[in-house]
Write a protein that holds these residues in place. Structure first.
Motif, PDB file in Angstrom:
ATOM      1  N   ILE A 122       1.026  -1.135   0.214  1.00 32.51           N
ATOM      2  CA  ILE A 122       0.184  -0.178   0.094  1.00 32.51           C
ATOM      3  C   ILE A 122       0.928   0.990  -0.124  1.00 32.51           C
ATOM      4  O   ILE A 122       0.254   2.371  -0.295  1.00 32.51           O
ATOM      5  N   PRO A 144       8.801  -0.943   1.726  1.00 32.60           N
ATOM      6  CA  PRO A 144       7.968  -1.904   2.727  1.00 32.60           C
ATOM      7  C   PRO A 144       8.797  -2.972   3.171  1.00 32.60           C
ATOM      8  O   PRO A 144       8.134  -3.550   4.238  1.00 32.60           O
TER       9      PRO A 144
ATOM     10  N   ALA B  61      -3.485   4.502   6.523  1.00 31.01           N
ATOM     11  CA  ALA B  61      -2.681   3.477   6.795  1.00 31.01           C
ATOM     12  C   ALA B  61      -1.300   3.430   6.191  1.00 31.01           C
ATOM     13  O   ALA B  61      -0.355   2.947   6.800  1.00 31.01           O
ATOM     14  N   SER B  62      -1.126   3.945   4.931  1.00 32.37           N
ATOM     15  CA  SER B  62       0.187   3.946   4.272  1.00 32.37           C
ATOM     16  C   SER B  62       1.086   4.982   5.031  1.00 32.37           C
ATOM     17  O   SER B  62       2.026   4.796   5.352  1.00 32.37           O
ATOM     18  N   GLU B  63       0.300   5.946   5.330  1.00 35.11           N
ATOM     19  CA  GLU B  63       1.204   7.233   6.248  1.00 35.11           C
ATOM     20  C   GLU B  63       1.732   6.769   7.356  1.00 35.11           C
ATOM     21  O   GLU B  63       2.820   6.768   7.990  1.00 35.11           O
ATOM     22  N   VAL B  65       2.227   3.479   8.433  1.00 33.79           N
ATOM     23  CA  VAL B  65       3.124   2.240   8.416  1.00 33.79           C
ATOM     24  C   VAL B  65       4.628   3.031   7.586  1.00 33.79           C
ATOM     25  O   VAL B  65       5.586   2.582   8.401  1.00 33.79           O
ATOM     26  N   GLU B  66       4.282   3.790   6.794  1.00 34.30           N
ATOM     27  CA  GLU B  66       5.866   4.548   6.371  1.00 34.30           C
ATOM     28  C   GLU B  66       6.538   5.264   7.733  1.00 34.30           C
ATOM     29  O   GLU B  66       7.597   5.075   7.883  1.00 34.30           O
ATOM     30  N   LEU B  69       7.940   2.477   9.932  1.00 38.10           N
ATOM     31  CA  LEU B  69       9.212   1.944   9.504  1.00 38.10           C
ATOM     32  C   LEU B  69      10.430   2.858   9.409  1.00 38.10           C
ATOM     33  O   LEU B  69      11.426   2.503   9.366  1.00 38.10           O
ATOM     34  N   ARG B  70      10.065   4.188   9.371  1.00 36.94           N
ATOM     35  CA  ARG B  70      11.104   5.466   9.306  1.00 36.94           C
ATOM     36  C   ARG B  70      11.622   5.441  10.719  1.00 36.94           C
ATOM     37  O   ARG B  70      12.680   5.727  10.752  1.00 36.94           O
ATOM     38  N   GLY B  72      12.226   3.653  13.297  1.00 40.79           N
ATOM     39  CA  GLY B  72      12.923   2.538  13.985  1.00 40.79           C
ATOM     40  C   GLY B  72      12.301   2.008  15.193  1.00 40.79           C
ATOM     41  O   GLY B  72      13.015   1.394  16.026  1.00 40.79           O
ATOM     42  N   ASN B  75      12.294  -1.986  15.537  1.00 42.14           N
ATOM     43  CA  ASN B  75      13.666  -2.500  15.519  1.00 42.14           C
ATOM     44  C   ASN B  75      13.999  -3.082  16.991  1.00 42.14           C
ATOM     45  O   ASN B  75      13.962  -2.278  17.947  1.00 42.14           O
ATOM     46  N   LYS B 105      -5.177  -3.067   7.097  1.00 47.34           N
ATOM     47  CA  LYS B 105      -3.957  -2.693   6.085  1.00 47.34           C
ATOM     48  C   LYS B 105      -2.822  -2.407   6.894  1.00 47.34           C
ATOM     49  O   LYS B 105      -1.749  -2.783   6.242  1.00 47.34           O
ATOM     50  N   GLU B 109       0.783  -4.829   6.158  1.00 42.88           N
ATOM     51  CA  GLU B 109       2.090  -4.056   5.830  1.00 42.88           C
ATOM     52  C   GLU B 109       3.041  -4.312   6.792  1.00 42.88           C
ATOM     53  O   GLU B 109       4.154  -4.693   6.402  1.00 42.88           O
ATOM     54  N   GLN B 112       4.111  -8.041   6.574  1.00 45.08           N
ATOM     55  CA  GLN B 112       4.869  -8.295   5.360  1.00 45.08           C
ATOM     56  C   GLN B 112       6.495  -7.375   5.749  1.00 45.08           C
ATOM     57  O   GLN B 112       7.196  -8.022   4.911  1.00 45.08           O
ATOM     58  N   SER B 113       6.544  -6.569   6.454  1.00 50.37           N
ATOM     59  CA  SER B 113       7.895  -5.857   6.689  1.00 50.37           C
ATOM     60  C   SER B 113       8.867  -6.824   7.347  1.00 50.37           C
ATOM     61  O   SER B 113      10.092  -6.582   7.126  1.00 50.37           O
ATOM     62  N   LYS B 115       9.001  -7.105  10.308  1.00 51.57           N
ATOM     63  CA  LYS B 115       9.588  -6.567  11.852  1.00 51.57           C
ATOM     64  C   LYS B 115       8.575  -7.038  12.689  1.00 51.57           C
ATOM     65  O   LYS B 115       8.695  -6.769  14.233  1.00 51.57           O
TER      66      LYS B 115
END
Lengths: 160, 215
Positions: A122, A144, B61-63, B65-66, B69-70, B72, B75, B105, B109, B112-113, B115
């Motif tokens: 996504i 991703p 959702a994408s915002e 997740v992004e 992931l940024r 940290g 981790n 969503k 994500e 699939q990452s 993490k």
């Protein structure tokens, strides 16, 4: 003979000095990365991508940033706006918009894994970013998956 | 016989008129009926709606997740994956929303990452999948090979909890125009310490007619 050689060297030296100090001529964009595509001739004439920055973040995810230039008005030095750093190593993506008005642009980043397959996510969606008249703008993205090793970026005018 | 002819002509005329009117209505109605189309989910150029639609959930959702992931925040020290439990996602809008439209969503994500792995055995409103516990009741049954029944102490407790809220705010601009603001607020809490490892907010604003219903 020696004098002629001296003159030749002097001319060559002066030429090198002048070209080295000369500002980038308008329209001369030292960037041609096939990973970034600007769609539409109308946009391509105004907006030029000038550079890419990539890095692997602390979570081992690839991050990408795009830098650009407005071809019509020439090079807009990002140093002048950010106040630090060389343009080629600027930490944010800056692109100049030459149009007289505000532009709605969109970008999409397709992430590609080590085997060359596009990763379905996504995060790969058309994302709006504003372009103010004669101003710089920036965007960045994060992969991703840690297996993402490459990307394709498409920039287009926002469809209504 | 002499008087019957004009009457039948009149009847015929009425009939023709009725058929004509019916035809005109038919053409009129069929012309106004919108044809059904499948939405191109990859490049949807359809106009915005005042209520929340799938594009808004996708954006939020994408915002989120992004940003995760940024940051940290995912981790894990020493490597490996965090176990995430989905806590309460409050719907504080005027719309009837299944918050899974957003959470699913994000979960997909994050999984699939590589993490995060989500537990369905623990949730704010009880386990999402009750089978994990129910299947353990087979320990009492002689009908089942006990070697295939889940053993005690095998479930993994969550490290992180995802909670959030969707807020709606309606602002009247004029007698004919309104503005609707939606706030998607998410928090990732470390269960052990109770500290929020990550927080994020996405705002989606819509402006349109007062006649458009946003609930």
């Amino acid at each position: 003979m020696i004098q002629k050689i001296k003159k030749l060297f002097l001319v060559l030296f002066l030429c090198a000095l002048v070209t080295g100090c000369a500002p980038l001529a308008p329209g001369k964009v030292p960037f041609n990365d096939p990973r970034v595509t600007v769609v539409g001739s109308f946009l391509r004439s105004d907006i030029k991508v000038t550079g890419l920055n990539t890095r692997i973040n602390s979570g081992n995810f690839m991050e990408v940033q795009v830098t650009g230039i407005n071809k019509a008005t020439g090079y807009r030095n990002t140093n002048a706006t950010s106040g630090h750093g060389n343009t080629s190593t600027a930490t944010s993506a800056n692109t100049a918009n030459t149009s007289t008005g505000y532009r709605n642009l969109e970008y999409k980043i397709d992430w590609i894994d080590r085997d060359g397959f596009v990763i379905k996510t996504i995060l790969s969606r058309w994302t709006l970013f504003p372009a103010y008249a004669s101003s710089t703008f920036s965007f960045a993205g994060v992969a991703p998956k840690t297996s993402a090793s490459d990307f394709r970026i498409t920039i287009r005018k926002k469809e209504k | 016989m002499f008087f019957s002819r004009p009457v039948s002509i009149r009847k015929q005329g009425k009939g023709i008129l009725l058929v004509g009117v019916a035809l005109v209505y038919g053409v009129f109605l069929s012309g106004c009926t919108a044809t059904t189309q499948n939405i191109n989910m990859y490049n949807d150029n359809g106009g915005a709606v005042m209520a929340l639609d799938y594009r808004d959930f996708q954006q939020a959702a994408s915002e989120a997740v992004e940003s995760m992931l940024r940051s940290g925040a995912l981790n894990k020290q020493g490597g490996g994956r965090y176990v995430l439990a989905v806590s309460r996602i409050m719907n504080d809008t005027m719309q009837r929303i299944d918050t899974d439209q957003l959470v699913k969503k994000i979960r997909v994500e994050l999984l699939q990452s590589g993490k995060v792995v989500v537990t369905t055995a623990v949730g704010a409103n009880g386990p999402e999948d009750q089978m994990a516990m129910q299947a353990r009741e087979l320990r009492k049954s002689d009908e089942f090979n006990q070697k295939t029944v889940a053993k005690k102490g095998q479930m993994i407790a969550p490290d992180l909890s995802l909670s959030g809220k969707i807020i709606q705010r309606n602002v009247r601009i004029s007698s004919s125009k309104q503005q609707v603001e939606y706030y998607f607020q998410m928090t990732l809490t470390d269960i052990n310490s109770g500290l929020a490892f990550w927080e994020g907010e996405s705002v989606i604003g819509k402006r349109g007619s007062n006649k458009s219903v946003s609930w």
